[in-house]
Design an enzyme around this catalytic site. Sequence first.
Site, PDB file in Angstrom:
ATOM      1  N   PHE A 148       0.817  -1.223   0.000  1.00 33.54           N
ATOM      2  CA  PHE A 148       0.000   0.000   0.000  1.00 33.54           C
ATOM      3  C   PHE A 148       0.845   1.265   0.000  1.00 33.54           C
ATOM      4  O   PHE A 148       0.393   2.324  -0.388  1.00 33.54           O
ATOM      5  CB  PHE A 148      -0.926   0.005   1.233  1.00 33.54           C
ATOM      6  N   LYS A 172      -1.090  -6.814  -9.432  1.00 34.54           N
ATOM      7  CA  LYS A 172      -2.043  -6.973  -8.338  1.00 34.54           C
ATOM      8  C   LYS A 172      -1.651  -5.952  -7.281  1.00 34.54           C
ATOM      9  O   LYS A 172      -0.767  -6.185  -6.456  1.00 34.54           O
ATOM     10  CB  LYS A 172      -1.952  -8.405  -7.786  1.00 34.54           C
ATOM     11  N   GLU A 175      -4.973  -3.821  -2.077  1.00 38.16           N
ATOM     12  CA  GLU A 175      -6.423  -3.583  -2.094  1.00 38.16           C
ATOM     13  C   GLU A 175      -6.801  -2.354  -1.275  1.00 38.16           C
ATOM     14  O   GLU A 175      -7.937  -1.913  -1.290  1.00 38.16           O
ATOM     15  CB  GLU A 175      -7.173  -4.827  -1.616  1.00 38.16           C
ATOM     16  N   SER A 225       5.452  -6.936   3.162  1.00 33.26           N
ATOM     17  CA  SER A 225       6.018  -7.278   4.470  1.00 33.26           C
ATOM     18  C   SER A 225       6.808  -8.591   4.392  1.00 33.26           C
ATOM     19  O   SER A 225       6.572  -9.417   3.498  1.00 33.26           O
ATOM     20  CB  SER A 225       4.886  -7.405   5.495  1.00 33.26           C
ATOM     21  N   CYS A 280       9.593   1.897   3.358  1.00 31.76           N
ATOM     22  CA  CYS A 280      10.504   0.787   3.654  1.00 31.76           C
ATOM     23  C   CYS A 280      11.928   1.297   3.857  1.00 31.76           C
ATOM     24  O   CYS A 280      12.770   0.584   4.367  1.00 31.76           O
ATOM     25  CB  CYS A 280      10.489  -0.225   2.529  1.00 31.76           C
ATOM     26  N   GLU A 381       9.637  -4.180  12.916  1.00 29.69           N
ATOM     27  CA  GLU A 381       9.288  -3.043  12.062  1.00 29.69           C
ATOM     28  C   GLU A 381       7.969  -2.453  12.558  1.00 29.69           C
ATOM     29  O   GLU A 381       6.980  -3.175  12.678  1.00 29.69           O
ATOM     30  CB  GLU A 381       9.125  -3.514  10.614  1.00 29.69           C
TER      31      GLU A 381
HETATM   32  P1  NAD Z   1       1.627  -6.705   2.872  1.00 31.68           P
HETATM   33  O1  NAD Z   1       2.675  -7.746   2.881  1.00 31.68           O
HETATM   34  O2  NAD Z   1       0.531  -6.781   3.871  1.00 31.68           O
HETATM   35  O3  NAD Z   1       0.897  -6.692   1.428  1.00 31.68           O
HETATM   36  C1  NAD Z   1       1.625  -6.624   0.228  1.00 31.68           C
HETATM   37  C2  NAD Z   1       0.814  -7.299  -0.874  1.00 31.68           C
HETATM   38  O4  NAD Z   1       0.622  -8.678  -0.540  1.00 31.68           O
HETATM   39  C3  NAD Z   1      -0.571  -6.701  -1.080  1.00 31.68           C
HETATM   40  O5  NAD Z   1      -0.832  -6.622  -2.458  1.00 31.68           O
HETATM   41  C4  NAD Z   1      -1.492  -7.704  -0.388  1.00 31.68           C
HETATM   42  O6  NAD Z   1      -2.764  -7.782  -1.002  1.00 31.68           O
HETATM   43  C5  NAD Z   1      -0.750  -9.012  -0.561  1.00 31.68           C
HETATM   44  N1  NAD Z   1      -1.006  -9.946   0.553  1.00 31.68           N
HETATM   45  C6  NAD Z   1      -1.194  -9.619   1.865  1.00 31.68           C
HETATM   46  N2  NAD Z   1      -1.378 -10.731   2.599  1.00 31.68           N
HETATM   47  C7  NAD Z   1      -1.296 -11.781   1.747  1.00 31.68           C
HETATM   48  C8  NAD Z   1      -1.399 -13.199   1.918  1.00 31.68           C
HETATM   49  N3  NAD Z   1      -1.614 -13.751   3.111  1.00 31.68           N
HETATM   50  N4  NAD Z   1      -1.253 -13.977   0.835  1.00 31.68           N
HETATM   51  C9  NAD Z   1      -1.024 -13.438  -0.372  1.00 31.68           C
HETATM   52  N5  NAD Z   1      -0.926 -12.110  -0.600  1.00 31.68           N
HETATM   53  C10 NAD Z   1      -1.059 -11.280   0.452  1.00 31.68           C
HETATM   54  O7  NAD Z   1       2.373  -5.288   2.958  1.00 31.68           O
HETATM   55  P2  NAD Z   1       1.737  -3.844   3.112  1.00 31.68           P
HETATM   56  O8  NAD Z   1       1.223  -3.678   4.485  1.00 31.68           O
HETATM   57  O9  NAD Z   1       0.846  -3.533   1.974  1.00 31.68           O
HETATM   58  O10 NAD Z   1       3.052  -2.942   2.911  1.00 31.68           O
HETATM   59  C11 NAD Z   1       3.916  -2.594   3.955  1.00 31.68           C
HETATM   60  C12 NAD Z   1       5.120  -3.511   4.006  1.00 31.68           C
HETATM   61  O11 NAD Z   1       5.811  -3.484   2.764  1.00 31.68           O
HETATM   62  C13 NAD Z   1       6.144  -3.081   5.041  1.00 31.68           C
HETATM   63  O12 NAD Z   1       6.614  -4.219   5.717  1.00 31.68           O
HETATM   64  C14 NAD Z   1       7.259  -2.445   4.215  1.00 31.68           C
HETATM   65  O13 NAD Z   1       8.527  -2.471   4.796  1.00 31.68           O
HETATM   66  C15 NAD Z   1       7.208  -3.284   2.996  1.00 31.68           C
HETATM   67  N6  NAD Z   1       7.819  -2.609   1.863  1.00 31.68           N
HETATM   68  C16 NAD Z   1       9.058  -3.036   1.471  1.00 31.68           C
HETATM   69  C17 NAD Z   1       9.697  -2.388   0.434  1.00 31.68           C
HETATM   70  C18 NAD Z   1      11.061  -2.826   0.000  1.00 31.68           C
HETATM   71  O14 NAD Z   1      11.512  -2.329  -1.004  1.00 31.68           O
HETATM   72  N7  NAD Z   1      11.724  -3.736   0.680  1.00 31.68           N
HETATM   73  C19 NAD Z   1       9.072  -1.320  -0.229  1.00 31.68           C
HETATM   74  C20 NAD Z   1       7.808  -0.935   0.181  1.00 31.68           C
HETATM   75  C21 NAD Z   1       7.184  -1.591   1.238  1.00 31.68           C
END
Ligand code: NAD
Length: 496
Positions: A148, A172, A175, A225, A280, A381
């Site tokens: 997000f 994708k 959401e 994450s 991040c 984090e």
């Molecule tokens: P998230 O992991 O909750 O979601 C990321 C994506 O995965 C979304 O599209 C979500 O719909 C999908 N998803 C979530 N749960 C899932 C599941 N159980 N099975 C399959 N798909 C699933 O992350 P978020 O809260 O949207 O974003 C924040 C996180 O992203 C933080 O931990 C941040 O550090 C990380 N991030 C990392 C970088 C990097 O470059 N390393 C960059 C941006 C964000």
Amino acid sequence: MQQINHYINGAHSEISERSGPVFEPATGEQKASVSLASAAEVAGVIELAKKAHTSWSQVSPLNRSRVLFKFKALVEHNIDELAELITREHGKVLDDAKGEIIRGLEVVEFACGIPHLLKGEHTEQVGGGVDAWCVNQSLGVVAGISPFNFPVMVPMWMFPIAIAAGNTFIMKPSEKDPSSVMRLAELLTEAGLPDGVFNVINGDKEAVDTLLSHKDIQAVSFVGSTPIAEYIYETASKHGKRVQALGGAKNHMLLMPDADIDQAVGALMGAAFGSAGERCMAISVVLAVGDSGDALVEKLLPQIAALRVGNGVTPEMDMGPLISAQHLAKVNSYVDTGVAEGASLLADGRQLSVADHEQGYFLGGCLFDNVTPEMTIYKEEIFGPVLAIVRVKDYAEALALINEHEFGNGTAIFTQSGEAARHFCHHVQVGMVGVNVPIPVPMAFHSFGGWKRSLFGPLHMHGPDGVRFYTKRKAITARWPKSNDAKAEFVMPTMK
Ligand code: NAD
């Protein structure tokens, strides 16, 4: 209520059976409903993207890059609208939203050079009358799954290079804030991208799991994450796909006593509290070496108190709200835990109330001092505007802490010593390193990626690694023998 569906084959699709809410974090109101794709819907999109690959991969690299040149101009023309779409669903302030669009556009600019980037290698006369060369070809249908916190920039780390290289793409997005990437899809169509080359599927685990296991998805790029990144890496690898899965972070700033403290504090304010800490590459820990911690606290506190927190669409704000009520509750509970575990809470943003936005997901800047490596707020984090100061006796202790941490996304040293900076760059176990630069996000023509549990997979994102990730190499060896040169050979061929 606005309904957001999918973008398939160059057009908006019908509504799905399941939907989820999209909130405006500054007001706490639901602003839209987003379709959540079923496995069958995703499979249908994969099939049409596979058909689109047949023709798109045959378009010359030059003509593919010309579409991206037009797309870049369209994004620039529509940047205000795109930024507002981001701010309304994510919460970050408008200028920050524009910043992420510009950082994303830099990858488009890089991808416009694809005719050059795809060039292979050629060796003449590897043997008598034999030539050898390598070409880089597209993979087929590839998928991107994004978080997000950068609804435009992170998708743009992925799809410009993927489609420039001749792949077709299924995005994708999160959401929680899907609108801006839907607008990008419209702009790609307007730029002349053939239907089916770039598709957006909105959805949750059901859509993701279909992408991870479907036989016609060749590669998966993920940012999110760490637990989900690890799951994506394991699952997609098991199904034989290429995977790059970027995860979470806990980025440390190492503050040396000789640093220019005003410069360091200015850099730290933006790096810790910009985008409400939901980056991040945000700095969430300062390792204050020697006596640097006292001056740091003294200079930080008034600046934290002066942070302008409000609706991101209001001009002059420094920080908007967090993404959701659940995330606000989670960050608040980290602050409670920090207090319970004995850290000193010097600035407490929990009581903040923004006028006319009482239902918004706001949290003011928080500062903890005397944090220790055993504490939860050091280890995990938080992803919010919460900065932790750990006091350390010397540089060696600080370096060891960074190297022992589970995450290794970004880090920075602030110092005036070239010797310390050089040692740090060489020895620190982190993927992206800044010297007096707080958020060292690599430019598009370099690659972005962390180490340790901040990235699963061998290749970083965009830049040269992006081209490698989205192409497969073919090595060709050729000779044109005379017709009387047809003798059978039963030994392993060697070049004469
Ligand atoms: P998230 O992991 O909750 O979601 C990321 C994506 O995965 C979304 O599209 C979500 O719909 C999908 N998803 C979530 N749960 C899932 C599941 N159980 N099975 C399959 N798909 C699933 O992350 P978020 O809260 O949207 O974003 C924040 C996180 O992203 C933080 O931990 C941040 O550090 C990380 N991030 C990392 C970088 C990097 O470059 N390393 C960059 C941006 C964000």
